[in-house]
Design an enzyme around this catalytic site. Structure first.
Site, PDB file in Angstrom:
ATOM      1  N   GLU B  49       0.916  -0.954  -0.273  1.00  0.00           N
ATOM      2  CA  GLU B  49      -0.043   0.195   0.097  1.00  0.00           C
ATOM      3  C   GLU B  49       0.625   1.033  -0.041  1.00  0.00           C
ATOM      4  O   GLU B  49       1.039   2.303   0.601  1.00  0.00           O
ATOM      5  CB  GLU B  49      -1.306  -0.253   1.037  1.00  0.00           C
ATOM      6  CG  GLU B  49      -1.731  -0.786   0.874  1.00  0.00           C
ATOM      7  CD  GLU B  49      -3.704  -0.288   1.690  1.00  0.00           C
ATOM      8  OE1 GLU B  49      -3.457   0.416   1.887  1.00  0.00           O
ATOM      9  OE2 GLU B  49      -4.130  -1.179   2.361  1.00  0.00           O
ATOM     10  N   HIS B 272      -2.276  -0.932  10.133  1.00  0.00           N
ATOM     11  CA  HIS B 272      -1.639  -2.817   9.993  1.00  0.00           C
ATOM     12  C   HIS B 272      -0.961  -2.785  11.184  1.00  0.00           C
ATOM     13  O   HIS B 272      -0.030  -1.521  11.338  1.00  0.00           O
ATOM     14  CB  HIS B 272      -1.185  -3.217   9.187  1.00  0.00           C
ATOM     15  CG  HIS B 272      -2.456  -3.875   8.147  1.00  0.00           C
ATOM     16  ND1 HIS B 272      -2.855  -5.141   7.417  1.00  0.00           N
ATOM     17  CD2 HIS B 272      -3.142  -2.919   6.983  1.00  0.00           C
ATOM     18  CE1 HIS B 272      -3.828  -5.243   6.891  1.00  0.00           C
ATOM     19  NE2 HIS B 272      -4.625  -4.003   6.916  1.00  0.00           N
TER      20      HIS B 272
END
Lengths: 443, 443
Positions: B49, B272
């Site tokens: 990402e 995360h």
């Protein structure tokens, strides 16, 4: 290594030109192809442009006894058109779709819809593991002004990457298909130099077929002579390539192509000629290399790496041309879209006048108003789609360019590591069980 | 095999949640990530990402001295978001784009635009060749009714194929990334069973991090608790997997994750948690296997193959569900398109009446006429695009299903080849330099 004295493998490759209702005599030609394959019983049959799954299934039915194993590679809108039939067990298949493959709006060329790809099958030939590849690259519609060249170069780049990275550990590697590249074209040199694959036409002991191994020939009744200009006799764009491994030597004993017609038939199998190569695999123990030979090998390896640097640099240049072109196309799309948007705003502004200045007369006839608005919206939609598409094209081209830059850097470092006198580290033969260095052209 | 007594490799993996202007504190978090990576000096850093190339470039600048080598994988419209930084020389990279990745019209989920893929880099760690993979699979937005499940299963299938086929001959294989799958999810089992990759969280001697190794936790301030229901504490969807080769043993000495916050900082690195695994590579000579051990090995291998058959069969079922769904969506698109076309014809027929029966009055007000026609055209265009899209989805699903069927067939044949008493052919250890059978789960 398993003890194989000598194994013979007959490989067949044909671009079937199988566009239902559009390709001439498609149905009859498939029947002819099926009959011939059934009779000839090649070990491995690699077909391209089998666009309809129905045709694949009918071939499969016909070849049920001669070729127990087969696979049809599905991809894109229409399919990849790739199929493989084999007398030897297919254990596993894998498909890699090329990141670039023409433009969807070039519908008359149709390549984009085909989802061009390279298919791989893992076969057991006796005790040997063979990795077999079948592929079909983007067509070349105009050699003088080939706008698809960067796409084809990127496809060749991805093809060599795929073959190189997936074939490690295989005893035999065979690649067949319509590469749409002449023997000395950039993509072809890239593929052969990087992977070490050898061209069966150049390697064969005996050849029977068209002059110079041509596979798209003027004598084929399905070929329009105009397309071939300036190559009057034809071109060689279909190939069967192969290589062995340190323990397996591979030779091409004979090779043949069809010659634009089939005995006792009214027309040939396809607009391309069919290729058949008879390969012989021989197991051997790699000989101990003396100091002299090692030094000689070094020189030749250094030469090969230097050649590879040149080829990859050339490919990078070609990709950069494509990048430049894609950037300007995206810019044009953006500009057109902006104009469409401006026009829409202008129209809305003019139409809004009567509301703002009450009593003023509506300056637009209704019909023209809606027509113009619809036109603006259509422009906006189209340019947005084009923008997304060109962005994807740019990313793929940039990705390939990045990879090529990395590859050239690594190759140049390897080249610097080739001293004259003392055997360098990089040149040490990798021990068995370990993959040779990623850029060994002989890998 | 080169003589390596013991080599330590520290691997880092993080989903950076790097959507410029949308992800919270994106700029500051990248600065924090860069500082930490610079200080920690992991051998291999795998990021997901990293949607903006600018962020990659600023990281690259910051890590110029600690991590000499890096690569950013470009793909799709926005990019793959995948990046790798390494202290060891990157020789070569390769990208595989998953054939399925959500739907472009689910723009709010955005996965389609990211061009999800798996990136591979070939690294030299001392004298060893490491193949390092970084990937990010399609997100799971709703576990109860996960319409993307078939897509994610096909991605896991393609991921295991890619890893399996490209990692032959490597000394070390490392895979890191956000798999968007729980430890026991089908795709995860498929990946681990087929490739033989081991989960560093399950293998580590010492672990320091969130309970149960969770990587998306309720304690992270960027996480909305609602998203995690029914997993109150969180889920484990990020992984570092690894395997060695017959000559290289690999151990996970320690593993750690961040715990939802960073000391002396206002917020964590991402939504995360970050993973760090310390791997130890040890060269060894494979011991001679006695008859007893061989027989035991056989039993365990047969068990693994049987398990694999079950997993692939389960995956096939899931893909078939997806096929059914895609077929019905395509049917709906076709029907809607046909209705749009019928409406357009009807309108044109009614409008044509005055021309045919001269003198009859035009039944349509002009505005309604053009609006209706524009609507019909919009329906036709949209449904055509959807038709093309669903056809591509169908082809990809069918392709995966075909490959799975082939795989199950081959596995079952292998299973039949496991006799009780006598050492079978398939079980013979492949000689060095030769790839083990394509379906050896330990490959």
């Amino acid at each position: 290594m398993a003890t194989t004295d000598s194994v013979r493998v007959r490989v067949f490759s044909l671009n079937c030109w199988g566009i239902r209702y559009l390709s001439k005599h498609c149905h009859q030609r498939y029947a002819m192809i099926g009959d011939m394959l059934c009779k000839e019983e090649h070990d491995i049959v690699l077909l391209q442009e089998v666009w309809s799954e129905k045709d694949y299934l009918s071939l499969k039915k016909k070849l049920a006894s001669s070729h127990l194993y087969s696979h049809y590679f599905k991809s894109g809108v229409i399919g990849s058109g790739l199929a493989i039939f084999s007398k030897h067990r297919i254990h596993d298949t894998f498909l890699y779709r090329y990141s670039l493959n023409g433009y969807p709006y070039m519908a008359h060329h149709g390549d984009w819809f085909g989802g061009k790809a390279v298919g791989m099958a893992v076969l057991s030939i006796g005790s040997l593991t063979a990795k077999v590849y079948v592929t079909h690259l983007h067509a070349e519609y105009c050699r003088e002004k080939d706008s698809y060249l960067p796409h084809r170069v990127v496809q060749a780049w991805e093809l060599q990457q795929f073959v190189r990275h997936t074939s490690a550990g295989a005893d035999v590697v065979i690649l067949g298909g319509d590469l749409n590249m002449h023997p000395q074209d950039l993509g072809n040199r890239l593929l052969r130099s990087y992977t070490g694959l050898r061209d069966s036409y150049l390697e064969t002991d005996t050849f029977d077929g068209c002059e110079d191994g041509l596979t798209l020939i003027a004598d084929n009744p399905f070929i329009s002579k105009k397309e071939l200009v300036p190559f009057e006799k034809g071109i060689r764009i279909d190939y069967i390539l192969f290589k062995g491994c340190p323990q397996i030597d591979i030779f091409c004993d004979s090779m043949s192509t069809t010659k634009g017609s089939v005995p006792d038939q009214l027309f040939p199998y396809s607009d391309h000629e069919a290729l058949t190569a008879e390969l012989r695999l021989e197991s051997h123990t790699p000989p101990e290399t003396g100091r002299d030979k090692l030094s000689k090998n070094q020189d030749s390896a250094a030469g090969k790496v230097a050649e590879l640097v040149d080829i990859v640099t050339e490919a990078r240049t070609e990709v950069k041309v494509g990048l430049h072109c894609a950037e300007s196309m995206r810019y044009t799309a953006t500009r057109t879209g902006a104009m469409g948007l401006a026009l829409l705003f202008l129209e809305l502004a003019i139409a809004a006048v009567p509301w703002l200045a009450l009593g003023a007369e509506q300056p637009f006839p209704r019909t023209s108003f809606y027509l113009l608005a619809a036109l603006c919206c259509a422009i906006l939609l189209t340019t947005s789609l084009l923008y997304v598409f060109y962005t994807m094209e740019l990313k793929s081209l940039q990705g390939a360019e990045d990879q090529m830059r990395l590859a050239v850097g690594s190759l140049q470092e390897k080249l610097r590591g080739f001293p004259v006198a003392q055997p360098p580290n990089v040149q040490q033969k990798p021990p068995e069980g370990q993959e040779p260095s990623a850029f060994d052209p002989e890998e």
